[in-house]
Design a protein around this motif. Structure first.
Motif, mmCIF file in Angstrom:
data_model
loop_
_atom_site.group_PDB
_atom_site.id
_atom_site.type_symbol
_atom_site.label_atom_id
_atom_site.label_comp_id
_atom_site.label_asym_id
_atom_site.label_seq_id
_atom_site.Cartn_x
_atom_site.Cartn_y
_atom_site.Cartn_z
ATOM 1 N N GLY A 35 0.820 -1.211 0.000
ATOM 2 C CA GLY A 35 0.000 0.000 0.000
ATOM 3 C C GLY A 35 0.849 1.255 0.000
ATOM 4 O O GLY A 35 0.511 2.252 -0.657
ATOM 5 N N THR A 36 1.951 1.208 0.722
ATOM 6 C CA THR A 36 2.837 2.366 0.766
ATOM 7 C C THR A 36 3.420 2.659 -0.611
ATOM 8 O O THR A 36 3.433 3.810 -1.068
ATOM 9 C CB THR A 36 3.973 2.136 1.785
ATOM 10 O OG1 THR A 36 3.414 1.943 3.090
ATOM 11 C CG2 THR A 36 4.922 3.333 1.823
ATOM 12 N N THR A 37 3.894 1.615 -1.290
ATOM 13 C CA THR A 37 4.508 1.856 -2.608
ATOM 14 C C THR A 37 3.472 2.287 -3.642
ATOM 15 O O THR A 37 3.806 2.994 -4.593
ATOM 16 C CB THR A 37 5.257 0.597 -3.094
ATOM 17 O OG1 THR A 37 6.217 0.978 -4.072
ATOM 18 C CG2 THR A 37 4.336 -0.431 -3.710
ATOM 19 N N GLU A 38 2.201 1.898 -3.442
ATOM 20 C CA GLU A 38 1.169 2.311 -4.392
ATOM 21 C C GLU A 38 0.913 3.811 -4.311
ATOM 22 O O GLU A 38 0.833 4.499 -5.326
ATOM 23 C CB GLU A 38 -0.142 1.567 -4.129
ATOM 24 C CG GLU A 38 -1.262 2.009 -5.070
ATOM 25 C CD GLU A 38 -2.566 1.278 -4.835
ATOM 26 O OE1 GLU A 38 -3.421 1.314 -5.745
ATOM 27 O OE2 GLU A 38 -2.739 0.681 -3.764
ATOM 28 N N PRO A 164 2.631 9.412 4.420
ATOM 29 C CA PRO A 164 3.258 10.625 4.974
ATOM 30 C C PRO A 164 4.726 10.424 5.349
ATOM 31 O O PRO A 164 5.563 11.299 5.109
ATOM 32 C CB PRO A 164 2.409 10.921 6.214
ATOM 33 C CG PRO A 164 1.093 10.279 5.929
ATOM 34 C CD PRO A 164 1.417 9.038 5.155
ATOM 35 N N LEU A 165 5.045 9.257 5.924
ATOM 36 C CA LEU A 165 6.434 8.983 6.302
ATOM 37 C C LEU A 165 7.319 8.883 5.067
ATOM 38 O O LEU A 165 8.439 9.429 5.038
ATOM 39 C CB LEU A 165 6.509 7.685 7.107
ATOM 40 C CG LEU A 165 7.905 7.262 7.577
ATOM 41 C CD1 LEU A 165 8.523 8.335 8.473
ATOM 42 C CD2 LEU A 165 7.842 5.920 8.308
ATOM 43 N N GLY A 166 6.819 8.199 4.031
ATOM 44 C CA GLY A 166 7.592 8.084 2.793
ATOM 45 C C GLY A 166 7.821 9.438 2.149
ATOM 46 O O GLY A 166 8.901 9.710 1.605
ATOM 47 N N THR A 167 6.805 10.297 2.203
ATOM 48 C CA THR A 167 6.946 11.643 1.657
ATOM 49 C C THR A 167 7.975 12.439 2.439
ATOM 50 O O THR A 167 8.811 13.161 1.862
ATOM 51 C CB THR A 167 5.592 12.374 1.677
ATOM 52 O OG1 THR A 167 4.631 11.600 0.932
ATOM 53 C CG2 THR A 167 5.700 13.756 1.063
ATOM 54 N N PHE A 179 11.959 4.916 -2.011
ATOM 55 C CA PHE A 179 11.794 3.607 -2.642
ATOM 56 C C PHE A 179 12.731 2.567 -2.023
ATOM 57 O O PHE A 179 12.370 1.392 -1.907
ATOM 58 C CB PHE A 179 12.025 3.715 -4.147
ATOM 59 C CG PHE A 179 10.873 4.342 -4.883
ATOM 60 C CD1 PHE A 179 9.691 3.648 -5.062
ATOM 61 C CD2 PHE A 179 10.970 5.633 -5.393
ATOM 62 C CE1 PHE A 179 8.623 4.220 -5.734
ATOM 63 C CE2 PHE A 179 9.909 6.214 -6.060
ATOM 64 C CZ PHE A 179 8.723 5.514 -6.231
ATOM 65 N N ALA A 180 13.911 3.004 -1.611
ATOM 66 C CA ALA A 180 14.816 2.085 -0.917
ATOM 67 C C ALA A 180 14.211 1.642 0.410
ATOM 68 O O ALA A 180 14.301 0.466 0.801
ATOM 69 C CB ALA A 180 16.173 2.756 -0.692
ATOM 70 N N GLY A 181 13.586 2.590 1.115
ATOM 71 C CA GLY A 181 12.931 2.254 2.373
ATOM 72 C C GLY A 181 11.774 1.286 2.173
ATOM 73 O O GLY A 181 11.574 0.354 2.969
#
Length: 404
Positions: A35-38, A164-167, A179-181
């Motif tokens: 879901g995060t990568t989507e 939000p964390l990925g952003t 993307f590495a994360g």
């Protein structure tokens, strides 16, 4: 086919045990990563466009092409992998997920980045299609929808915290770090699946072409797919443009919008749990009421959105019902396939995952047309028309079920 007729099936006595709950947790962790990568590129489009010197509309293909990859790849790849052991297939999908996100993190060209997104989308579609059918094997019959809801909770939590964390990571360390994360999340999910998913899962019989054709022509299954695309997609007419609506119509500052979206995400998570419990016994009957209430909320939202307190309350209610229908929609399609085309249950599940993504694309497109023609505040009631159409299908399905 029941579990007793298949020596590879999960014994009924183990359904609902602590080990089964840990297996569901492993599925939820995997769904969180997927879901995060989507959704995470939504917050990274500007960074990616600037870094690669492309238009932001071109960067937007990272989202739309992903949805197309899920919709197109899920049923085809699920059918092609039908003979693989369910656990081996899950592990292979997570390896593909890790490879796709690692390639995205190392991409030096937009073409490679786009290719990496398509690879990841293929893993997404098949994972959710077989994950749903595995989840219902892990619990007693009366808790099947709750099991699907628990798996999809990972996807829901991804919208609340993962995105939000990925952003934030992308803004601080560059979009490639995000993307590495996410690839790192895939490694954690791979380990969880390898340790917690049982080996003795029910193996579906090989799907034949005529069985898949029966899926696409059976009235009950087509009704389920229609409910999914319309009922789930209707919310996206408004949700796709929720941020500009909150800023331009409600009058919130960008910092306040983030807080509202967080509360919205929490409402989505709560709705997912409630929807799973509600749909456990009779999913299509529950869906009928969910859709009617959801449509009413969307109509109300169009009326009150200019008024800050009432408008924000309507937004939270929209969030509550946006994901509430997911467990019931997935369970209904799986049940119809088990009843009418038992040799292609996984493919039916994949078709429903595709229908979710068709609904997203359809809702976003209709929402864009509405914004360009009559204005952004009208998107909720227009979305309600799609949801009401889904309610009509649910009522029809309920009546057909009563006649059998």
């Amino acid at each position: 086919m029941n579990s007793n007729s298949n020596p590879a099936a999960l014994p009924a006595s183990k359904a609902g045990t602590p080990s089964s709950r840990w297996a569901l947790f492993a599925l939820a962790v995997s769904a969180f990563g997927i879901g995060t990568t989507e959704f995470v590129p939504v917050g990274l489009l500007s960074s990616i466009a600037d870094d690669m010197s492309i238009r932001i509309t071109l960067a937007g293909l990272l989202i739309s092409i992903y949805a197309v990859g899920v919709a197109a790849g899920a049923p085809v790849l699920t059918a092609l992998t039908n003979r693989m052991s369910r656990k081996s297939l899950l592990l292979s999908l997570m390896v593909l997920f890790i490879v796709g996100n690692t390639a995205a993190a190392l991409s030096q060209s937009f073409a490679l980045l786009l290719t990496a997104r398509v690879v990841t989308a293929f893993a997404h579609g098949v994972f959710f299609s077989i994950g749903s059918t595995i989840a219902v094997q892990l619990v007693p019959a009366e808790k099947k929808a709750s099991a699907i809801a628990l798996m999809f909770t990972g996807l829901t939590v991804a919208t609340v915290t993962g995105v939000p964390l990925g952003t934030y990571i992308g803004q601080g360390f560059g979009w490639r770090a995000t993307f590495a994360g996410v690839a790192g999340l895939g490694v954690i999910a791979l380990l969880a699946l390898s340790v917690l998913i049982p080996k003795n899962l029910k193996q579906p019989p090989p799907a034949k072409f005529q069985d898949m054709l029966r899926l696409l022509t059976h009235p009950s299954i087509l009704t389920g797919l229609g409910m999914t695309a319309l009922g789930y997609g209707g919310t996206f007419v408004a949700f796709t443009y929720l941020t500009p609506m909150l800023q331009d119509v409600v009058g919130l500052k960008p910092s306040a919008v983030g807080i509202v979206l967080l509360i919205y995400g929490l409402a989505v998570a709560a709705g997912n749990e409630i929807g799973g419990r509600w749909a456990n016994r009779n999913p299509v009957s529950a869906l009928r009421y969910m859709f009617i209430i959801q449509a009413a909320v969307l109509i109300l939202m169009s009326l009150v959105i200019p008024f800050r307190v009432a408008g924000l309350a309507a937004v939270i209610l929209m969030g509550l019902f946006a994901f509430m229908n997911v467990p019931g929609l997935q369970l209904y399609t799986v049940q119809m396939a088990e009843k009418y085309v038992p040799s292609a249950v996984d493919v039916a599940s994949a078709l429903n995952i595709a229908a979710f993504n068709v609904g997203i694309a359809l809702g976003a497109t209709i929402g864009g047309i509405a914004v360009d023609t009559i204005g952004i505040r009208h998107t909720p009631w227009i979305g309600s028309l799609m949801v009401l159409a889904a309610a009509a299908l649910a009522i029809h399905a309920t009546r057909q079920s009563a006649k059998r």
